[in-house]
Enzyme design. Sequence first.
Site, PDB file in Angstrom:
ATOM      1  N   HIS A  89       0.857  -1.190   0.000  1.00 38.15           N
ATOM      2  CA  HIS A  89       0.000   0.000   0.000  1.00 38.15           C
ATOM      3  C   HIS A  89       0.893   1.239   0.000  1.00 38.15           C
ATOM      4  O   HIS A  89       1.750   1.378   0.851  1.00 38.15           O
ATOM      5  CB  HIS A  89      -0.919   0.024   1.222  1.00 38.15           C
ATOM      6  CG  HIS A  89      -2.077  -0.916   1.115  1.00 38.15           C
ATOM      7  ND1 HIS A  89      -3.231  -0.775   1.837  1.00 38.15           N
ATOM      8  CD2 HIS A  89      -2.261  -2.019   0.334  1.00 38.15           C
ATOM      9  CE1 HIS A  89      -4.073  -1.749   1.523  1.00 38.15           C
ATOM     10  NE2 HIS A  89      -3.504  -2.520   0.625  1.00 38.15           N
ATOM     11  N   TYR A 218      -9.334   5.771   6.818  1.00 43.71           N
ATOM     12  CA  TYR A 218      -9.489   6.202   8.210  1.00 43.71           C
ATOM     13  C   TYR A 218     -10.569   7.277   8.184  1.00 43.71           C
ATOM     14  O   TYR A 218     -10.362   8.357   7.615  1.00 43.71           O
ATOM     15  CB  TYR A 218      -8.168   6.762   8.751  1.00 43.71           C
ATOM     16  CG  TYR A 218      -7.148   5.672   9.044  1.00 43.71           C
ATOM     17  CD1 TYR A 218      -6.397   5.090   8.025  1.00 43.71           C
ATOM     18  CD2 TYR A 218      -6.948   5.219  10.355  1.00 43.71           C
ATOM     19  CE1 TYR A 218      -5.472   4.094   8.295  1.00 43.71           C
ATOM     20  CE2 TYR A 218      -6.014   4.218  10.631  1.00 43.71           C
ATOM     21  CZ  TYR A 218      -5.289   3.661   9.597  1.00 43.71           C
ATOM     22  OH  TYR A 218      -4.375   2.672   9.863  1.00 43.71           O
ATOM     23  N   PRO A 309      -4.835   0.868  18.898  1.00 44.86           N
ATOM     24  CA  PRO A 309      -4.602   0.256  17.578  1.00 44.86           C
ATOM     25  C   PRO A 309      -4.539   1.217  16.395  1.00 44.86           C
ATOM     26  O   PRO A 309      -4.036   0.831  15.335  1.00 44.86           O
ATOM     27  CB  PRO A 309      -5.788  -0.705  17.420  1.00 44.86           C
ATOM     28  CG  PRO A 309      -6.834  -0.207  18.346  1.00 44.86           C
ATOM     29  CD  PRO A 309      -6.125   0.458  19.476  1.00 44.86           C
ATOM     30  N   LYS A 313       0.589   0.231  15.153  1.00 45.04           N
ATOM     31  CA  LYS A 313       2.005   0.272  15.550  1.00 45.04           C
ATOM     32  C   LYS A 313       2.434  -0.926  16.416  1.00 45.04           C
ATOM     33  O   LYS A 313       3.637  -1.159  16.577  1.00 45.04           O
ATOM     34  CB  LYS A 313       2.288   1.569  16.324  1.00 45.04           C
ATOM     35  CG  LYS A 313       2.403   2.786  15.428  1.00 45.04           C
ATOM     36  CD  LYS A 313       3.756   2.853  14.753  1.00 45.04           C
ATOM     37  CE  LYS A 313       3.817   3.787  13.572  1.00 45.04           C
ATOM     38  NZ  LYS A 313       3.563   3.143  12.263  1.00 45.04           N
ATOM     39  N   TYR A 401       3.610   6.657   9.752  1.00 37.30           N
ATOM     40  CA  TYR A 401       2.808   5.489   9.362  1.00 37.30           C
ATOM     41  C   TYR A 401       3.675   4.407   8.721  1.00 37.30           C
ATOM     42  O   TYR A 401       3.555   3.227   9.048  1.00 37.30           O
ATOM     43  CB  TYR A 401       1.695   5.925   8.391  1.00 37.30           C
ATOM     44  CG  TYR A 401       0.570   4.926   8.291  1.00 37.30           C
ATOM     45  CD1 TYR A 401      -0.580   5.055   9.061  1.00 37.30           C
ATOM     46  CD2 TYR A 401       0.660   3.825   7.435  1.00 37.30           C
ATOM     47  CE1 TYR A 401      -1.607   4.127   8.980  1.00 37.30           C
ATOM     48  CE2 TYR A 401      -0.361   2.896   7.347  1.00 37.30           C
ATOM     49  CZ  TYR A 401      -1.493   3.055   8.119  1.00 37.30           C
ATOM     50  OH  TYR A 401      -2.513   2.131   8.038  1.00 37.30           O
TER      51      TYR A 401
HETATM   52  C1  DHB Z   1      -5.547  -2.694  10.607  1.00 37.61           C
HETATM   53  C2  DHB Z   1      -5.553  -2.407  11.954  1.00 37.61           C
HETATM   54  C3  DHB Z   1      -5.181  -1.167  12.402  1.00 37.61           C
HETATM   55  O1  DHB Z   1      -5.178  -0.872  13.715  1.00 37.61           O
HETATM   56  C4  DHB Z   1      -4.799  -0.172  11.518  1.00 37.61           C
HETATM   57  O2  DHB Z   1      -4.477   1.052  11.968  1.00 37.61           O
HETATM   58  C5  DHB Z   1      -4.779  -0.466  10.173  1.00 37.61           C
HETATM   59  C6  DHB Z   1      -5.157  -1.732   9.717  1.00 37.61           C
HETATM   60  C7  DHB Z   1      -5.974  -4.041  10.124  1.00 37.61           C
HETATM   61  O3  DHB Z   1      -6.258  -4.906  10.947  1.00 37.61           O
HETATM   62  O4  DHB Z   1      -6.030  -4.246   8.905  1.00 37.61           O
END
Ligand code: DHB
Length: 407
Positions: A89, A218, A309, A313, A401
């Site tokens: 990505h 997001y 989450p 990270k 990121y």
């Molecule tokens: C996923 C989980 C995340 O916390 C995130 O920021 C991006 C992707 C995932 O499980 O695909």
Amino acid sequence: MVARAPGAETAGMTRTLTRTPVAIVGGGPAGLMLSHLLALAGIESVVVEIRTRREIEETHRAGILEQDSVRLLVDSGASDRVLTEGDEHEGIDLAFGGARHRIDFRALVGASCHLYPQTEVFKDLADLQLREGRDVRFGVSDVSVVDVESARPGVLFTDADGAEHELRCDFLVGADGSRSTCRRAVPEPERRQYFREYPFAWFGILCEAPASAPELIYNHSETGFALISQRTPTLQRMYFQCPPDADADEWSDARIWEELQSRLGANGHTLHQGPITSRAVLPFRSFVQEPMRHGRMVLAGDAAHTVPPTGAKGLNLALADVRVLAEELERAVRADDPALLDDYSTRALGRVWKAQHFSYWMTTMLHSLPDATPFDVRRQEGELASLVASTAGSTYLAEGYTGWPTG
Ligand code: DHB
């Protein structure tokens, strides 16, 4: 090296004594990757894990690997599937204020990340350890760590067949996750703990449907955050902000879709729906224990720190920890000097606090607080608008990121 422990008769049972340079408590990705990196440096280790392989494989975790996490997996020979089966990505979408805005990682920082779920990372590492004949014991119980402050710390456990074991080592690694036993073996005066709780959680689902977007979205909305991720062409991963005490089983599929569609709909997007095959509420917490060394014991991954989450990270930090730890442990084992591990704690914590800030920042920018006023919502939209309109702002997000260089 297995030997009978002299005088190790306990309650009529014989305890088997094993000596190893490095004992690793925790056989998740952090523990297994460390064991692999040590093996490449010619250092033996033994890994013990309370969960079975199957239990770990069936727990859904995050799916995004930073650029250097991918490099570590590939360069160490742990995974080539990440390149053949993972999805590269080169950006994400931020959706807010009625529209979507792409953050182009490649253009901004010349980097990318890979969508490759943590369970796949674990399978690659577990298969590798098995293939190489390394000592990994899954499904053990009654794990305790002893004599942490001595020259020969120990791990006591009962194996999957009920036999009792004692592992004696020169160095002990606690890679035993957020409910770490090892972390608790550090006496209170010797440790500092930093916490933050959040008044929300994530409701995570897997659903059988085609992808709703080529990259992650997001999504900020007045009624809360949502994240649209993917797994395979026919299986999708999605999350939405929910109360911390939500009960996943109480939500019907219809209610889940209504919530997701309305949040994405606020920014002009419609999701492909399908049967929901898995659901769970994920806790939200920021936590750090410092230092990450005590005597001959070190902590790695979630045992030492937890991030919320948002931004994925957690696994990346754990892999960055063990990359540094393998280097520092190699020196410490060869010199038989635990003081050398202070460098590990200092180097790892530098990255940990950057990631703590990044995860906190992404979280607070995108989620709504239960008592948010219209001012708060508009202010967040102002922050997001200034971020996407600014090359400096977008570059900051892209750097964090895709992951700061591990050097
Ligand atoms: C996923 C989980 C995340 O916390 C995130 O920021 C991006 C992707 C995932 O499980 O695909």
